[in-house]
Write a protein that holds these residues in place. Sequence first.
Motif, PDB file in Angstrom:
ATOM      1  N   ALA A 161       0.835  -1.207   0.000  1.00  0.00           N
ATOM      2  CA  ALA A 161       0.000   0.000   0.000  1.00  0.00           C
ATOM      3  C   ALA A 161       0.870   1.257   0.000  1.00  0.00           C
ATOM      4  O   ALA A 161       0.543   2.246  -0.671  1.00  0.00           O
ATOM      5  N   LEU A 162       1.982   1.238   0.730  1.00  0.00           N
ATOM      6  CA  LEU A 162       2.872   2.395   0.755  1.00  0.00           C
ATOM      7  C   LEU A 162       3.506   2.634  -0.611  1.00  0.00           C
ATOM      8  O   LEU A 162       3.627   3.781  -1.065  1.00  0.00           O
ATOM      9  N   PHE A 163       3.933   1.564  -1.265  1.00  0.00           N
ATOM     10  CA  PHE A 163       4.473   1.705  -2.616  1.00  0.00           C
ATOM     11  C   PHE A 163       3.435   2.324  -3.548  1.00  0.00           C
ATOM     12  O   PHE A 163       3.745   3.169  -4.390  1.00  0.00           O
ATOM     13  N   ALA A 164       2.173   1.887  -3.401  1.00  0.00           N
ATOM     14  CA  ALA A 164       1.102   2.399  -4.255  1.00  0.00           C
ATOM     15  C   ALA A 164       0.764   3.849  -3.928  1.00  0.00           C
ATOM     16  O   ALA A 164       0.199   4.558  -4.768  1.00  0.00           O
ATOM     17  N   LEU A 165       1.099   4.303  -2.720  1.00  0.00           N
ATOM     18  CA  LEU A 165       0.906   5.707  -2.374  1.00  0.00           C
ATOM     19  C   LEU A 165       1.918   6.604  -3.090  1.00  0.00           C
ATOM     20  O   LEU A 165       1.602   7.725  -3.485  1.00  0.00           O
ATOM     21  N   VAL A 166       3.139   6.099  -3.261  1.00  0.00           N
ATOM     22  CA  VAL A 166       4.220   6.896  -3.835  1.00  0.00           C
ATOM     23  C   VAL A 166       4.251   6.796  -5.358  1.00  0.00           C
ATOM     24  O   VAL A 166       4.445   7.791  -6.059  1.00  0.00           O
ATOM     25  N   LEU A 167       4.044   5.576  -5.874  1.00  0.00           N
ATOM     26  CA  LEU A 167       4.138   5.318  -7.305  1.00  0.00           C
ATOM     27  C   LEU A 167       2.777   4.918  -7.860  1.00  0.00           C
ATOM     28  O   LEU A 167       1.919   4.451  -7.116  1.00  0.00           O
ATOM     29  N   PRO A 168       2.556   5.082  -9.164  1.00  0.00           N
ATOM     30  CA  PRO A 168       1.340   4.539  -9.767  1.00  0.00           C
ATOM     31  C   PRO A 168       1.239   3.042  -9.488  1.00  0.00           C
ATOM     32  O   PRO A 168       2.260   2.353  -9.376  1.00  0.00           O
ATOM     33  N   ALA A 169       0.025   2.524  -9.376  1.00  0.00           N
ATOM     34  CA  ALA A 169      -0.177   1.138  -8.952  1.00  0.00           C
ATOM     35  C   ALA A 169       0.567   0.152  -9.840  1.00  0.00           C
ATOM     36  O   ALA A 169       1.192  -0.797  -9.363  1.00  0.00           O
ATOM     37  N   ARG A 170       0.511   0.343 -11.149  1.00  0.00           N
ATOM     38  CA  ARG A 170       1.213  -0.577 -12.061  1.00  0.00           C
ATOM     39  C   ARG A 170       2.718  -0.520 -11.831  1.00  0.00           C
ATOM     40  O   ARG A 170       3.390  -1.548 -11.729  1.00  0.00           O
ATOM     41  N   GLY A 196      -4.406 -18.236 -11.190  1.00  0.00           N
ATOM     42  CA  GLY A 196      -4.570 -16.937 -10.535  1.00  0.00           C
ATOM     43  C   GLY A 196      -3.592 -15.912 -11.070  1.00  0.00           C
ATOM     44  O   GLY A 196      -3.946 -14.752 -11.302  1.00  0.00           O
ATOM     45  N   LEU A 197      -2.331 -16.333 -11.289  1.00  0.00           N
ATOM     46  CA  LEU A 197      -1.334 -15.442 -11.884  1.00  0.00           C
ATOM     47  C   LEU A 197      -1.747 -15.020 -13.290  1.00  0.00           C
ATOM     48  O   LEU A 197      -1.623 -13.849 -13.672  1.00  0.00           O
ATOM     49  N   ALA A 198      -2.244 -15.998 -14.059  1.00  0.00           N
ATOM     50  CA  ALA A 198      -2.669 -15.691 -15.430  1.00  0.00           C
ATOM     51  C   ALA A 198      -3.823 -14.695 -15.439  1.00  0.00           C
ATOM     52  O   ALA A 198      -3.842 -13.751 -16.239  1.00  0.00           O
ATOM     53  N   ALA A 199      -4.777 -14.895 -14.535  1.00  0.00           N
ATOM     54  CA  ALA A 199      -5.917 -13.973 -14.452  1.00  0.00           C
ATOM     55  C   ALA A 199      -5.451 -12.574 -14.054  1.00  0.00           C
ATOM     56  O   ALA A 199      -5.924 -11.562 -14.598  1.00  0.00           O
ATOM     57  N   GLY A 200      -4.514 -12.499 -13.121  1.00  0.00           N
ATOM     58  CA  GLY A 200      -3.981 -11.203 -12.711  1.00  0.00           C
ATOM     59  C   GLY A 200      -3.218 -10.518 -13.830  1.00  0.00           C
ATOM     60  O   GLY A 200      -3.302  -9.293 -13.995  1.00  0.00           O
ATOM     61  N   TRP A 201      -2.477 -11.283 -14.612  1.00  0.00           N
ATOM     62  CA  TRP A 201      -1.713 -10.750 -15.754  1.00  0.00           C
ATOM     63  C   TRP A 201      -2.652 -10.111 -16.775  1.00  0.00           C
ATOM     64  O   TRP A 201      -2.419  -8.998 -17.248  1.00  0.00           O
ATOM     65  N   VAL A 202      -3.755 -10.809 -17.081  1.00  0.00           N
ATOM     66  CA  VAL A 202      -4.754 -10.266 -18.014  1.00  0.00           C
ATOM     67  C   VAL A 202      -5.421  -9.032 -17.419  1.00  0.00           C
ATOM     68  O   VAL A 202      -5.638  -8.019 -18.102  1.00  0.00           O
ATOM     69  N   PHE A 203      -5.736  -9.112 -16.126  1.00  0.00           N
ATOM     70  CA  PHE A 203      -6.406  -8.005 -15.431  1.00  0.00           C
ATOM     71  C   PHE A 203      -5.574  -6.729 -15.503  1.00  0.00           C
ATOM     72  O   PHE A 203      -6.084  -5.649 -15.825  1.00  0.00           O
ATOM     73  N   ILE A 204      -4.276  -6.839 -15.193  1.00  0.00           N
ATOM     74  CA  ILE A 204      -3.390  -5.671 -15.210  1.00  0.00           C
ATOM     75  C   ILE A 204      -3.365  -5.025 -16.590  1.00  0.00           C
ATOM     76  O   ILE A 204      -3.316  -3.802 -16.722  1.00  0.00           O
ATOM     77  N   ASP A 205      -3.419  -5.859 -17.620  1.00  0.00           N
ATOM     78  CA  ASP A 205      -3.300  -5.363 -18.986  1.00  0.00           C
ATOM     79  C   ASP A 205      -4.554  -4.628 -19.453  1.00  0.00           C
ATOM     80  O   ASP A 205      -4.542  -3.988 -20.500  1.00  0.00           O
ATOM     81  N   HIS A 206      -5.663  -4.741 -18.683  1.00  0.00           N
ATOM     82  CA  HIS A 206      -6.929  -4.197 -19.162  1.00  0.00           C
ATOM     83  C   HIS A 206      -7.574  -3.158 -18.233  1.00  0.00           C
ATOM     84  O   HIS A 206      -8.616  -2.606 -18.577  1.00  0.00           O
ATOM     85  N   VAL A 207      -7.004  -2.904 -17.059  1.00  0.00           N
ATOM     86  CA  VAL A 207      -7.635  -1.957 -16.143  1.00  0.00           C
ATOM     87  C   VAL A 207      -6.645  -0.877 -15.738  1.00  0.00           C
ATOM     88  O   VAL A 207      -5.435  -1.029 -15.906  1.00  0.00           O
TER      89      VAL A 207
END
Length: 251
Positions: free
Chosen positions: A39-48, A88-99
């Motif tokens: 969460a701290l990393f996401a506060l400083v940098l964009p989530a991706r 689960g990793l595959a679903a997350g990989w696709v998710f990141i690429d589309h949101v």
Amino acid sequence: MLQQVHDLGTLAVSLLVLAAFLVGFAKTGVSGVGTVSAALFALVLPARASSGAMLPLLIVGDLVAVGTYRRSGSWRVLARVLPAVLPGLAAGWVFIDHVDDTVMKATIGTIVVVLVLLALWQGRSDLTARVAGHPGFAVAAGFLAGFATMTANAAGPVMAIYLVAAGMPKLQMLGTTAWFYLVVNLLKVPLSVSLGLIHPASLLLDLALVPALLLGAWAGVRVAARMDQRTFELAALLLSLVAGVLLLVTL
């Protein structure tokens, strides 16, 4: 990325140093703290960007944790969970690429909060043993852990819930999660590279943060040794809840 962090000033750099310390502390102490660092990393940098920047740092922490607790892990438990991690990793990989970043943070924050609240409620009921023993529980935990770690490096709450519900002793829990994260985070590397989340600038940032991580790992070993089983379990769950709420309130 290094220029982005520099532009954010001293506070941003301080938060990243604290996050790196908590990564190390989570790897050898209370795993729920790891999601606070995400969460701290996401506060400083964009989530991706934060997801890719954290991964090499996490692997360094995994190597330290495996070196510390390598004799305490349970491969029998890992064998139940790891097969479901891959989809689960595959679903997350696709998710990141589309949101976008906002959707990523909202999704992971919601998952974390719901799962921790469920685990705390189970701890006050007689369902824990029955749920933990069901084969579907391991499959669901593995899939959610894979998805959460791919999207936000936030598998900690999922694994904490699974292992606490299974009644795993403290040292065995630390050893099992150490091996789990090392395997899973290594699997994430090619996926993260393919998404452009890991690059030379992010690796230089990680290198600068390694000393803080090692200090956190040293502190984690000492704190874990002094905590009794029930305190350890509650700390893992409650810190995971705090991290989930942080992800939601920083949208």
